[in-house]
Write an enzyme that holds these catalytic residues in place. Sequence first.
Site, short mmCIF file in Angstrom:
data_model
loop_
_atom_site.label_atom_id
_atom_site.label_comp_id
_atom_site.label_asym_id
_atom_site.label_seq_id
_atom_site.Cartn_x
_atom_site.Cartn_y
_atom_site.Cartn_z
N TYR A 148 6.15 72.99 15.16
CA TYR A 148 7.45 72.34 14.95
C TYR A 148 7.50 71.78 13.53
CZ TYR A 148 7.56 72.05 20.12
OH TYR A 148 7.54 72.32 21.46
N HIS A 156 13.58 72.51 17.98
CA HIS A 156 12.77 73.45 18.75
C HIS A 156 11.63 73.99 17.87
CE1 HIS A 156 15.46 73.75 22.26
NE2 HIS A 156 16.46 73.68 21.40
N LYS A 189 11.14 82.45 18.83
CA LYS A 189 10.10 82.01 17.92
C LYS A 189 9.59 83.20 17.10
CE LYS A 189 8.57 78.69 21.39
NZ LYS A 189 9.76 77.87 21.17
#
Length: 250
Positions: A148, A156, A189
């Site tokens: 993060y 997120h 991600k």
Amino acid sequence: MAPRWKRKGAEAKALAEPISYSVSELQLSLVKTETSGSFSSCNVLLAVEPEQAELLNLCCFGRLVLSAEKGKNWIQLSFEEAFYLLYTLKCIKIYLQGRCLENEVDTWMYMRSKRPNFPIFFKAYSHLRSKNWILKSGLQYGVDFVAYRHHPSLVHSEYSVLVQSSESNRLRVWSDVHCAVRLSGSVAKTLLTLHVCGNSYKEDLNLPLCLDNYTVEEYSFCRWSPELSREDETTNPKPNATTVNDLKSL
């Protein structure tokens, strides 16, 4: 992939309260009270004041353990988190069976006896943590860590992180790469692999000084999108590629 802030004003709050400032405040507080922890299996339990528990949460070190004891909070730290506070920030002490481990070597050797791959993982952890990235366990995503850029309550995670070394068998075939990339993409991600390279002899691994002999190489993976790779790039321009080193750490 651009940061995904969780609410309006989160980005401004993150810019106003950099993680580096919070870590410095935590470091001063723990040194002042001579905070100490004890080994518990493959974790370290840290006894702290309520204000320090808030700082640890703000900096994302460990997790709170429920206790009936009033006036004290217990924080469970991973080996990487505990050794970072001990060796890098030099702000805690660690006990083993009631005996204080006076130097980092004793702590290092105990952690390595419990987890032989600890040197590689700590090098990877400290590499990103020193850049003010926050790392949490990536077990639920099939990776080692998730990264993060600020506190998870504000943003997120952007990267799913896999740690590799010369002795690792991960991502040796394309099918493994495809699976890891697809899984990371499905949870918004980017897959980031950290290759920990070094020529340390095995006997040197008993000393934390072996960390100086390691280097970390970063590789990010993303899926190729045909829609963004047409011949006419003026109508479908390619997005700008971004790496961890390009991002401005907070």
